[in-house]
Design a protein around this motif. Structure first.
Motif, PDB file in Angstrom:
ATOM      1  N   ILE A  19       4.128   0.807 -14.750  1.00 55.82           N
ATOM      2  CA  ILE A  19       3.525  -0.320 -14.028  1.00 55.82           C
ATOM      3  C   ILE A  19       3.188   0.072 -12.598  1.00 55.82           C
ATOM      4  N   ASP A  22       0.167   2.403 -12.498  1.00 54.37           N
ATOM      5  CA  ASP A  22      -1.099   1.721 -12.772  1.00 54.37           C
ATOM      6  C   ASP A  22      -1.567   0.864 -11.597  1.00 54.37           C
ATOM      7  N   HIS A  23      -0.631   0.270 -10.873  1.00 55.60           N
ATOM      8  CA  HIS A  23      -1.009  -0.725  -9.860  1.00 55.60           C
ATOM      9  C   HIS A  23      -0.920  -0.215  -8.423  1.00 55.60           C
ATOM     10  N   ARG A  28      -5.464   0.620  -3.851  1.00 56.24           N
ATOM     11  CA  ARG A  28      -4.822  -0.693  -3.830  1.00 56.24           C
ATOM     12  C   ARG A  28      -3.882  -0.826  -2.637  1.00 56.24           C
ATOM     13  N   ASP A  40       1.700  -7.121  -2.454  1.00 54.27           N
ATOM     14  CA  ASP A  40       0.781  -7.026  -3.588  1.00 54.27           C
ATOM     15  C   ASP A  40       1.173  -8.100  -4.606  1.00 54.27           C
ATOM     16  N   THR A  42      -0.491  -9.309  -7.100  1.00 53.53           N
ATOM     17  CA  THR A  42      -0.826  -8.966  -8.487  1.00 53.53           C
ATOM     18  C   THR A  42       0.276  -8.120  -9.109  1.00 53.53           C
ATOM     19  N   LEU A  43       0.765  -7.153  -8.364  1.00 52.67           N
ATOM     20  CA  LEU A  43       1.851  -6.312  -8.854  1.00 52.67           C
ATOM     21  C   LEU A  43       3.126  -7.128  -9.042  1.00 52.67           C
ATOM     22  N   GLU A  46       2.882  -8.899 -12.219  1.00 52.21           N
ATOM     23  CA  GLU A  46       3.000  -7.940 -13.325  1.00 52.21           C
ATOM     24  C   GLU A  46       4.470  -7.587 -13.577  1.00 52.21           C
TER      25      GLU A  46
END
Length: 364
Positions: A19, A22-23, A28, A40, A42-43, A46
């Protein structure tokens, strides 16, 4: 002692690494560093969706019940990718509530697990070297308390719904739960070395609820161990990037990594990282075995402060001029390593406290 990760922690490590890989990309990270919150989101969602925010918390709160070891595995992977999410302050606070909070306070924990509620810890103060003896005061007020004083560089304050604040009451130091929007509480945003958006807090008779009497020393030990885990990841990530760079970068017709002086510096980094790793897992094992003297956590934090800072200094130096270019990722590891090395007082405070504990043991 065997510190090899078991099957559950190995699977957790693999999932977390995927994870974060990817992030937490360079592009980013650059975008988040210019955002208002420096987090972050979004992270964070996730991690919550994958169940990683609850790995250390008890099953009664919706977590996986894997304890401090799982938290350290997660934090090491965060440090390896310098991912800007408030894992250590939120989850250290959540573990403290799970261990020492009342039933009402523990009702906050499911929100931590699903990512809808963030917490933080206010443990440091201006001009107070010993975090175990806070200058902030706690005065009884009916069934609750009122806190007054100041707190310095409270991490990741943006979006935090509640804070655990250390303060000294009539019976000595303790830990108190405070709502982030409580009357009498004000804060000033301040950017830290690692670009986290922290807050300097002023408390003026702020209403609070106490945790159990042993909450503060327990939480300080867990916080030290958690920071050591992040720093281990930071140092490991910095070494990995540096080794890759030195295999490709050539000088005098051959890769820089083939020069003996360079190899010696990389070997020193590796030795310090492995020492950090051993001390971290010794602290985790001591905590899980019920140790309460805090020595193992202090040793782990001291190695993180000294060894981690040495590694990020060396790795940035080995990059030459590109090491200070903010368009190249190695500078983030230096900034994170520098920030962690001074948190909760830094190496000198760790040694002072450790010496005091050893002297107290010898005297008794």
């Amino acid at each position: 002692m065997d510190f090899t990760l078991g099957e559950e922690l190995t699977e957790l490590q693999g999932l977390a690494r995927q994870i974060f890989t990817d992030h937490a990309t360079h592009q980013r990270l650059r975008a988040v560093e210019t955002s208002e919150s420096r987090i972050d989101e979004t992270l964070w969602r996730e991690l919550a969706g994958a169940g990683l925010l609850g790995v250390a918390l008890p099953e009664a709160a919706g977590g996986a019940g894997l304890g401090l070891g799982a938290l350290c595995v997660l934090l090491e992977e965060q440090g390896r990718h310098v991912a800007p999410v408030p894992l250590w302050p939120t989850l250290v606070a959540a573990l403290a509530i799970a261990e020492h909070g009342t039933a009402e306070q523990r009702d906050l924990l499911p929100g931590v697990v699903d990512g809808s509620r963030r917490l933080t810890v206010a443990l440091e103060e201006f001009g107070v070297g010993d975090v175990a003896a806070p200058g902030c005061t706690a005065v009884p007020d009916g069934d609750g308390w009122r806190l007054s004083g100041t707190k310095a560089v409270v991490p990741s304050i943006t979006g935090a719904a509640h804070l655990l604040v250390s303060a000294t009451g009539p019976d000595g130091p303790g830990l108190f739960l405070v709502d982030a929007d409580a009357p009498g509480l004000s804060w000033e945003r301040t950017e830290t070395t690692s670009r986290d958006m922290a807050g300097n807090l002023t408390l003026d008779a702020v209403p609070a609820r106490a945790l159990g009497p042993a909450a503060l020393p327990w939480t300080l030990d867990v916080a030290r161990t958690a920071l050591a885990a992040v720093q281990l990841g930071v140092a490991s990530g910095a070494l990995h990037i540096t080794a890759s760079y030195l295999k490709e970068r050539e000088q005098f017709g051959r890769p820089l990594g083939t020069f003996q002086a360079v190899q010696h510096q990389l070997a020193d980094c590796y030795i310090e990282i492995e020492a950090m790793r051993v001390c971290l897992w010794q602290a985790v094992c001591a905590a899980e075995d019920g140790a309460t003297d805090g020595k193992a956590a202090l040793v782990a934090k001291w190695w993180a402060d000294e060894g981690g800072l040495n590694v990020v200094h060396r790795t940035q130096h080995l990059h030459g001029g590109i090491g200070v270019d903010v368009d190249y990722p190695i500078h983030r590891y230096f900034l994170w390593g520098k920030q962690i090395s001074g948190t909760l007082g830094g190496a000198s405070a760790d040694l002072q406290r450790l010496g005091d504990l050893i002297a107290e043991g010898a005297a008794s």
